[in-house]
Design an enzyme around this catalytic site. Structure first.
Site, PDB file in Angstrom:
ATOM      1  N   GLU A 533       0.963  -1.260   0.041  1.00  0.00           N
ATOM      2  CA  GLU A 533       0.125  -0.017   0.089  1.00  0.00           C
ATOM      3  C   GLU A 533       0.889   1.198  -0.173  1.00  0.00           C
ATOM      4  O   GLU A 533       1.593   1.324   0.831  1.00  0.00           O
ATOM      5  CB  GLU A 533      -0.811  -0.041   1.294  1.00  0.00           C
ATOM      6  CG  GLU A 533      -1.673   1.322   1.209  1.00  0.00           C
ATOM      7  CD  GLU A 533      -2.496   1.462   2.798  1.00  0.00           C
ATOM      8  OE1 GLU A 533      -3.125   2.527   2.940  1.00  0.00           O
ATOM      9  OE2 GLU A 533      -2.005   0.831   3.625  1.00  0.00           O
ATOM     10  N   CYS A 537       2.800  10.137  -0.996  1.00  0.00           N
ATOM     11  CA  CYS A 537       3.673  10.441  -2.063  1.00  0.00           C
ATOM     12  C   CYS A 537       3.912  11.872  -2.470  1.00  0.00           C
ATOM     13  O   CYS A 537       3.005  12.401  -2.503  1.00  0.00           O
ATOM     14  CB  CYS A 537       3.338   9.688  -3.310  1.00  0.00           C
ATOM     15  SG  CYS A 537       4.440   9.881  -4.571  1.00  0.00           S
ATOM     16  N   GLN A 544       9.619  20.376  -7.920  1.00  0.00           N
ATOM     17  CA  GLN A 544       8.874  19.610  -8.660  1.00  0.00           C
ATOM     18  C   GLN A 544       9.150  19.783 -10.187  1.00  0.00           C
ATOM     19  O   GLN A 544       9.943  20.722 -10.359  1.00  0.00           O
ATOM     20  CB  GLN A 544       7.399  20.050  -8.546  1.00  0.00           C
ATOM     21  CG  GLN A 544       7.086  19.254  -7.114  1.00  0.00           C
ATOM     22  CD  GLN A 544       5.342  19.674  -6.888  1.00  0.00           C
ATOM     23  OE1 GLN A 544       4.602  20.208  -7.724  1.00  0.00           O
ATOM     24  NE2 GLN A 544       5.170  19.465  -5.607  1.00  0.00           N
ATOM     25  N   GLY A 547      11.232  15.542 -12.881  1.00  0.00           N
ATOM     26  CA  GLY A 547      11.111  14.320 -13.185  1.00  0.00           C
ATOM     27  C   GLY A 547      11.474  13.370 -11.862  1.00  0.00           C
ATOM     28  O   GLY A 547      11.904  12.306 -11.814  1.00  0.00           O
TER      29      GLY A 547
END
Length: 795
Positions: A533, A537, A544, A547
């Protein structure tokens, strides 16, 4: 300690005088330490010069120097352990200018003459006298080291060696380190053999040139390790368990006695670190040494020769990452004593002598032997004779049917593929502009992959533990992860995030940059249920669009493949669904509900998504592999084009004002085998008026959004003079409105492409933390939400 790692990596030829002897261990590894009285000289150079000087003394002066370390032999009652000059020098380092003392000179301590202290040396050869004088210089060197050293453990070892050499001068013996340390080698296979086995195991399938590159990297690593300064036991204790610290202290003491101190004190027998230690020491030091080594290369990159810079800064970090997996992996074959690679696995590595039992026996090194021991005096290593092996059999797990299935009908012959590959990989054969910089079509994770190779970013799977002593660095990283998740997931309660991040049942794949956490994926594995699970994230906002998120997920996939878990499950909110879709997640759940019901946390308003992993895919290199496949196909198409003789005239319809034509109307297109996609055709709206009204309504909503203000009109040159030099295809909402009125958007794809270009141009020109980029991020989320709502893209 002077560390020649940088020099040796750039030019793998070792000069023994470049490494220093024992000095204060509190200095950073790799930091040079010269004799303060002789600026620019390393401890080893100073020691060599000093020995040459004392060995050139007249016999009387030599006896005087040895008398200082010789006990009085006048009678048994005299306990004097060394002659002391009655007229000592008044200033430091004046002994060379003073006249030699007479043999009749009396000792300041016991009153007996110098002759009665050195009577045992009367008939000793000059060669033996010079050997003893070498030990005298080493004793003086160690005496200074004992006084300068701040670390307790290191000071004790220096003092032990000081007493050992003094005793050997007194007894005219040869120094032998005694006690519970044992004698070299301490472990088999040793580090050198393990690393060379690793190169053979991982890279024997490569072309000779690439395989040779990997071999050079292995030699570079071994050479650096032989001259690298290890952290002290007190430093090691701060990041390790109690049991590990005790074992490390023994290894550290062995390293000091047999490897480090003898570098500048050649009276002691010297061994190479990589030839007497094995996997256990490498496990203890690898993570720290790797980080320090890459940092040193990064700092000193301008000093590296151009031909070595790419090798060191690009390939070396990846080489070390792959080696790290084999060092800490439970079942790595490279550490087996009987490790062999069958001849069918690829051409064996050249320079086989480094793997022979003779080279790993741990014999002491003579002067100047360190370079040849690793075969680093040259890089042109001759390949060994290929062994004729038997015909390869099918692997047991591969049936005959599977083998037949591999040979696809109409597949391209491997000979042709290899020929094309040579063209692609040979810079001399490739025409066109340089491709060293990232292209506009570079994969999402290309930047992150390059940064990882260069050691700029690192990935670590970490977690809290209740059974073992907490590591301070890991706890700091966990706190950093908690802060990143809390900041990027504001709707999630901070207490809830803290509880899961620090829960021992949960782990987190942390993304580290410059020593701090910039992102991570928190997850919980359910091995018995066959899935994991994903709980949180996130990547910090200012890092940001580089990649990192994609590369982070790819590392997580490879980690789970190693642990035999091939399914991810997660609940994604409306903003995260897009990210997870890009990473291969789907709303179609194949895992039976009975396997995950009651195991994973349900979130209100979130969508359950699943990702199935393919164990045959190297996810961190997938985009690079696909890019290479595209290059191969492109070259094959070019070859095919040269075989087609029929040439059609160019299209003239565009000169007459036609903006777009169907692909199938291009002359000759169907003869190439092209067929229209029925699926794509059915997706487009057939009624142009319906599409026009839908896009008009959508554009009006976007223009009224509060964050659309920077994009309403074209950028003025007076406000941004260089804008049109940076941005090749400018677009704005006013231009889009005019295009819509002129019926330019005959398909939804053209409209979506222009919308996305508005955002892309903004990000390309402006800094990530600017107000413009923040508005672009918000507006992008809004219009994608509206596109889904209108059914123009898949939900």
């Amino acid at each position: 300690m002077a560390d020649p790692a940088a020099q040796s990596s750039a030019q793998p030829r070792l000069q023994q005088a470049q490494s220093s002897g024992p000095t204060g261990s509190n200095s950073n590894p790799g930091a040079g330490s010269s004799d303060p009285a002789r600026p620019g000289l390393s401890q080893q150079q100073w020691s060599s010069q000093k020995k040459a000087q004392v060995r050139s003394f007249p016999r009387a002066k030599k006896l005087e120097k040895l008398g200082v370390f010789s006990s009085c032999k006048a009678n048994d009652a005299c306990k004097c352990n060394g002659w002391k000059n009655p007229n000592p020098p008044t200033a430091a380092r004046m002994e060379l200018q003073q006249q030699a003392a007479s043999l009749t000179e009396t000792c300041r301590s016991c009153g007996h003459s110098l002759a009665e202290h050195v009577s045992h040396l009367e008939n000793v050869s000059e060669e033996e006298i010079n050997r003893l004088l070498g030990m005298v210089v080493d004793v003086e060197n160690l005496f200074m080291s004992v006084h300068k050293e701040e670390d307790t453990d290191t000071k004790q070892v220096y003092f032990y060696l000081f007493k050992l050499l003094r005793k050997c001068i007194l007894q005219m013996g040869k120094p032998v380190v005694e006690g519970s340390l044992g004698s070299p080698p301490f472990e088999k296979p040793n580090i050198e053999q393990g690393v060379l086995n690793f190169v053979q195991y991982k890279f024997s399938h490569l072309a000779p040139k690439e395989r040779q590159t990997m071999y050079e990297l292995s030699k570079m690593f071994l050479l650096c390790l032989n001259y690298w300064k290890l952290e002290t036991p007190s430093q090691f204790r701060q990041r390790a368990q109690k049991e590990d610290a005790a074992a490390y202290k023994v290894d550290y003491t062995r390293w000091l006695c047999y490897c480090h101190v003898p570098q500048s004190n050649d009276s002691l027998p010297r061994y190479e670190t990589c030839q007497v230690f094995g996997r256990s020491l490498l496990k203890s030091i690898f993570t720290v040494t790797r980080r320090q080594l890459l940092e040193k290369f990064r700092v000193e990159k301008d000093k590296l020769p151009p031909e070595k810079r790419t090798l060191i800064l690009t390939h070396f970090p990846k080489f070390l990452s792959m080696l790290e997996e084999e060092i800490y992996g439970e079942n790595s074959p490279i550490w087996e004593a009987d490790f062999t690679m069958p001849a069918s696995e690829g051409t064996q590595l050249g320079h086989q002598t480094v793997l022979s039992p003779v080279s790993i026996s741990g014999s002491p090194h003579s002067k100047g032997s360190s370079a040849s021991a690793l075969g680093v005096t040259g890089l042109d290593v001759a390949s060994s004779e290929p062994t004729i092996g038997e015909k390869r059999k099918l692997p047991e797990a591969l049936t005959l049917e599977d083998a037949k299935r591999i040979r696809v009908m109409g597949d391209i012959p491997m000979e042709l593929v290899n020929e094309v590959m040579k063209t692609i990989t040979d810079p001399a054969a490739m025409l066109g502009p340089e491709t060293s910089l990232l292209s506009a079509n570079a994969a999402r994770d290309e930047t992150a992959r390059l940064e990882e190779r260069r050691g700029i970013i690192e990935f670590h799977v970490i977690g809290n533990s209740l059974s073992q002593k907490s590591n301070k660095k890991i706890l700091m990283w966990l706190v950093g992860l908690q802060n990143v998740f809390s900041h990027q997931l504001p709707r999630m309660p901070k207490e809830y995030i803290t509880r899961l991040v620090f829960d021992p049942k949960h782990k987190t794949l942390a993304l580290i940059k410059d020593g701090r956490v910039i992102g991570g994926i928190c997850f919980r594995m359910f091995p018995t249920q066959g899935f994991t699970e994903i709980v949180f994230c996130a990547v910090t906002s200012n890092e940001q669009v580089k990649g990192y998120g994609t590369h982070l997920m790819n590392h997580l996939k490879e980690y789970h493949i190693k642990h035999g878990i091939l399914y991810f499950l997660t609940y994604a909110d409306e903003y995260a669904i897009g990210y997870f879709k890009k990473q291969g997640f789907s709303k179609d759940i194949k895992v039976p509900k009975s396997r995950y019901l009651g195991y994973i946390k349900d979130y209100e308003g979130a969508t359950l998504m699943e990702c199935e992993l393919n164990p045959r895919i190297p996810y961190t290199e997938l985009s690079h592999i696909i890019k290479r496949q595209k290059e191969i196909i492109k070259k094959l198409i070019e070859r095919k084009q040269n075989q087609i003789r029929k040439v059609y005239p160019g299209l003239t319809c565009f000169k007459e004002g036609v903006r777009q034509i169907p692909v199938e109307s291009i002359p000759g297109i169907r003869e190439t085998g092209w067929k229209p996609s029925a699926k794509e055709k059915s997706k487009e709206l057939k009624d142009p008026d319906l599409l026009y009204n839908m896009l008009k309504n959508l554009l009006a909503q976007i223009k009224t959004h509060p964050d659309a203000w920077p994009f309403m009109e074209p950028v003025k040159k007076s406000e941004a003079p260089d804008y049109y030099e940076v941005i090749r295809f400018p677009i704005d909402l006013k231009t889009m409105t005019e295009r819509l009125k002129n019926r330019y958007y005959v398909t939804k794809k053209l409209f979506i492409a222009d919308l996305q270009r508005v955002i892309t141009n903004c990000r390309e020109y402006n800094p990530p933390d600017s107000e413009y980029c923040k508005s672009a991020n918000t507006l992008e989320k809004f219009f994608y939400f509206k596109l889904k709502e209108a059914g123009l893209i898949d939900k």
